[in-house]
Design a protein around this motif. Sequence first.
Motif, PDB file in Angstrom:
ATOM      1  N   MET A 287       0.823  -1.220   0.000  1.00  0.00           N
ATOM      2  CA  MET A 287       0.000   0.000   0.000  1.00  0.00           C
ATOM      3  C   MET A 287       0.854   1.265   0.000  1.00  0.00           C
ATOM      4  O   MET A 287       0.354   2.349  -0.297  1.00  0.00           O
ATOM      5  N   LYS A 288       2.147   1.134   0.329  1.00  0.00           N
ATOM      6  CA  LYS A 288       3.036   2.307   0.364  1.00  0.00           C
ATOM      7  C   LYS A 288       3.342   2.830  -1.031  1.00  0.00           C
ATOM      8  O   LYS A 288       4.033   3.834  -1.190  1.00  0.00           O
ATOM      9  N   ARG A 289       2.884   2.102  -2.073  1.00  0.00           N
ATOM     10  CA  ARG A 289       3.062   2.619  -3.441  1.00  0.00           C
ATOM     11  C   ARG A 289       1.803   2.386  -4.287  1.00  0.00           C
ATOM     12  O   ARG A 289       1.871   2.279  -5.501  1.00  0.00           O
ATOM     13  N   THR A 290       0.648   2.306  -3.602  1.00  0.00           N
ATOM     14  CA  THR A 290      -0.601   1.962  -4.293  1.00  0.00           C
ATOM     15  C   THR A 290      -1.684   3.000  -4.015  1.00  0.00           C
ATOM     16  O   THR A 290      -1.793   3.510  -2.899  1.00  0.00           O
ATOM     17  N   VAL A 291      -2.473   3.295  -5.055  1.00  0.00           N
ATOM     18  CA  VAL A 291      -3.701   4.088  -4.889  1.00  0.00           C
ATOM     19  C   VAL A 291      -4.857   3.195  -5.326  1.00  0.00           C
ATOM     20  O   VAL A 291      -4.813   2.604  -6.403  1.00  0.00           O
ATOM     21  N   LEU A 292      -5.887   3.073  -4.487  1.00  0.00           N
ATOM     22  CA  LEU A 292      -7.036   2.214  -4.808  1.00  0.00           C
ATOM     23  C   LEU A 292      -8.277   3.068  -5.063  1.00  0.00           C
ATOM     24  O   LEU A 292      -8.550   4.009  -4.305  1.00  0.00           O
ATOM     25  N   ILE A 293      -8.989   2.726  -6.123  1.00  0.00           N
ATOM     26  CA  ILE A 293     -10.274   3.377  -6.393  1.00  0.00           C
ATOM     27  C   ILE A 293     -11.335   2.289  -6.368  1.00  0.00           C
ATOM     28  O   ILE A 293     -11.302   1.361  -7.187  1.00  0.00           O
ATOM     29  N   ALA A 294     -12.219   2.367  -5.393  1.00  0.00           N
ATOM     30  CA  ALA A 294     -13.224   1.312  -5.194  1.00  0.00           C
ATOM     31  C   ALA A 294     -14.580   1.854  -5.598  1.00  0.00           C
ATOM     32  O   ALA A 294     -15.122   2.743  -4.944  1.00  0.00           O
ATOM     33  N   ASN A 295     -15.099   1.328  -6.708  1.00  0.00           N
ATOM     34  CA  ASN A 295     -16.445   1.705  -7.126  1.00  0.00           C
ATOM     35  C   ASN A 295     -17.194   0.416  -7.415  1.00  0.00           C
ATOM     36  O   ASN A 295     -17.234  -0.049  -8.546  1.00  0.00           O
ATOM     37  N   THR A 296     -17.714  -0.187  -6.374  1.00  0.00           N
ATOM     38  CA  THR A 296     -18.301  -1.523  -6.492  1.00  0.00           C
ATOM     39  C   THR A 296     -19.651  -1.472  -7.205  1.00  0.00           C
ATOM     40  O   THR A 296     -20.219  -0.409  -7.435  1.00  0.00           O
ATOM     41  N   SER A 297     -20.165  -2.668  -7.530  1.00  0.00           N
ATOM     42  CA  SER A 297     -21.371  -2.765  -8.361  1.00  0.00           C
ATOM     43  C   SER A 297     -22.603  -2.185  -7.680  1.00  0.00           C
ATOM     44  O   SER A 297     -23.577  -1.855  -8.358  1.00  0.00           O
ATOM     45  N   ASP A 298     -22.585  -2.045  -6.348  1.00  0.00           N
ATOM     46  CA  ASP A 298     -23.772  -1.501  -5.678  1.00  0.00           C
ATOM     47  C   ASP A 298     -23.673   0.016  -5.475  1.00  0.00           C
ATOM     48  O   ASP A 298     -24.576   0.629  -4.938  1.00  0.00           O
ATOM     49  N   MET A 299     -22.556   0.632  -5.902  1.00  0.00           N
ATOM     50  CA  MET A 299     -22.435   2.088  -5.807  1.00  0.00           C
ATOM     51  C   MET A 299     -23.124   2.729  -7.020  1.00  0.00           C
ATOM     52  O   MET A 299     -23.336   2.057  -8.032  1.00  0.00           O
ATOM     53  N   PRO A 300     -23.445   4.013  -6.951  1.00  0.00           N
ATOM     54  CA  PRO A 300     -24.158   4.658  -8.064  1.00  0.00           C
ATOM     55  C   PRO A 300     -23.451   4.444  -9.401  1.00  0.00           C
ATOM     56  O   PRO A 300     -22.242   4.576  -9.512  1.00  0.00           O
ATOM     57  N   VAL A 301     -24.259   4.124 -10.428  1.00  0.00           N
ATOM     58  CA  VAL A 301     -23.712   3.713 -11.718  1.00  0.00           C
ATOM     59  C   VAL A 301     -22.968   4.847 -12.415  1.00  0.00           C
ATOM     60  O   VAL A 301     -21.980   4.624 -13.120  1.00  0.00           O
TER      61      VAL A 301
END
Length: 590
Positions: A287-301
Motif C-alpha cells: 500500500m506504500k506505493r498503491t492508490v485504490l479506487i473502489a467503485n463496487t457494483s452496488d455504488m451509483p452507476v
Amino acid sequence: MSVGTIKKVAGPLVIAEGMRDANMFDVVRVSSQRLIGEIIEMHGDEASIQVYEETSGLGPGEPVESMDVPLSAELGPGLIGSIYDGIQRPLAGIMEKTGSNNLARGVEVESLDRARKWKFVPGVSVGDELAEGDVIGTVEETPVVTQKIMVPPGTSGKVAEIKEGEFTVEETVCVLEDAKGKRRELTLMQRWPVRRGRPYKTKLAPVKPLVTGQRVIDAFFPIAKGGVAAIPGPFGSGKTVTQHQLAKWAEADIVVYIGCGERGNEMTDVLNEFPELKDPKTGESLMKRTVLIANTSDMPVAAREASIYTGITIAEYFRDMGYSVALMADSTSRWAEALREMSGRLEEMPGEEGYPAYLGSRLAQFYERAGHVISLGSEGREGQLTAIGAVSPPGGDISEPVSQATLRIVKVFWGLDAELAHQRHFPAINWLTSYSLYLDSMGPWFDENVEHDWMATRQALMSLLQEEASLQEIVKMVGMDALSPKDRLKMEAARSIREDFLHQNSFDPVDTYTSLPKQYRMMKLVLAFYREGEKALEDGARIGDLLKLPVRERIGRYKYTAEEEADSAYEDILKDLAVEIAGCLGKEER
C-alpha cells in the motif's frame, strides 16, 4: 455561478432548466442535499446531469447549482495508500464524517487531507527561471515514494519566493513571477480535469518490457512499459486474480488499481490483502506505493463511468514525475455498461447491443492516455504509464462490442480460458489465442539483457505447443499409441511446457514470482529434454525409457527452486539429464 431548477429525474439522470450560463462537464450540486453531478448534455437552457449519488427522493423544482469547474482530481501528497470512490472522495474520510459504513448522500469530503502537514524540501532558489513541469522541490510521502512537486502545466516564471519546512497541501511554498510581473502562488497540490489527458513533451516507442514475474506473460506475451493490454475472459476464469498478481509483482514504481463495478467481496479482498503484502523490492507494505479506487457494483452507476478517468489522471500525475506506473482497470465492461445506461436515459440512438455509438472512441481515449513519455520540464524525465484492462464479456463471448472495441485498440491480448481455469491451470491464459504485438520491438531488449537466444528459445517452445495442438486432433481419433516415437516425445515436451512452465502457483512463496533469468533456465531445461531425447531416438533409444527418466520429475519441480539456488540446480539437472539419456542408450545396446 448559474442556478437552475430540476425539471425531470430519471434514475441517475437529472434534467435541469435555467442552466444557460453553465458549460459542458461542469460539476453541479443538485437539490438542498447538494448531491454531486456533472453536466453531460446541453439543450438551450436545459442541462442533462449525471448524478454520482443515489437520486431517490429528488423532485422537480429543487435547485441545481453549477460550480463552474469541470470534474477534477486533486493531485498532491496524500494520494498514496488512499482508498477513493469513483469521484476521488476518500472512503475513510466519508466513514469518519458520517460515522457509518454506508455511503451517505451529499457528503462533502476533501480528496486530500487539509490538516496534515508535509515536509517540503525545496530544489530551486530565488531567481531561478522555471518552465511548466519543472520540479520546485520534493515531499517524502511514504518510505517508498517521494513526490516531486512540479510547476503546473501552463505556468512558468522566475522564482520570487521559495520556502522550506512543513506545510499543508493548501499553503503556498513557492511564488513565481512572470515577465509581466504577475505573481502565481504554488502549493503542494494541483487540480486537473479528469477527462483531459495531462500534457507531455514527447511520446516514445515502448521498447522495454514490464516484467511481471508471471511466466506465460513475460516469456510468451510480454507487455511493454507504457503499453496497453486487455484480459478478457468469462466469469470465474481468473481476471481479477491475474490483475492482483500483476499489481503485486509488476516492475512498477506506483500501482493504481480501479475496481470499476466489481463485486464488493472482490474489492474487500484487495483492501484486506494489499496492506498485508510485502513489496519484494522494499520490504514495505504494498500500500506504500498503491492508490485504490473502489467503485463496487452496488455504488451509483454514474460514478462508475467517472472512476476510470479519475484513476488514469492520478496515474498520469505520477508518470509526470518520472515514475513507471501500472494501472489496472477491473473491469472496463462494467464501465461500458454504465455508459450504456446513461446513453439510454439520454435517449441517444443505440449502437450494437444497446451500447452508444461512441463506445469505441471513449475506450480509445482512455487507453491512448497510456504511454512512455518525456514529461514536461527541463530535466527530460521519462515516465511510463501501462494500462491493463479486464473485460468481462457475457458468457465469455469475445465477439461482443466491448471486447471487439478493446481489441482494436490494445496491443496485448491475454485471452483467459474457462476450460483451463476448471482444470486449475493458473494463470488460465490460453497460449493459442493470446498475442503480444510488442514482441518485435522488445525482442532485442530480451536478447541483450537476459540471454542472447531468449527469443529463439521462446519461439521453439511456442512451436512445440502449436504442433501439440495439431497432434491432439490425431490422438482424439486414433489414440496416443498411433503416434510415431518422435511425435510422442513432442507431446510429452509440450505437456512439460504446459504443466511445468506455464502453470504457476500464486500461493507458493517461490513460484508466485519468477525472475527472467530463471524463466530462461526453465525454458532451456524443457527444450534440453526434448532435443536430447530427439538425438537419443535417432541413436536407437526407446521412447518408453525416455518418458520414464527420473530427471523429468526434477525438471518439473525446478520452478519451486529458490532464486539463489537456481543456477546450481540448473547445472545439476543438465548433468543428470545427460547421464540418464546415456543410460537409455546403454540399455538399448544390451
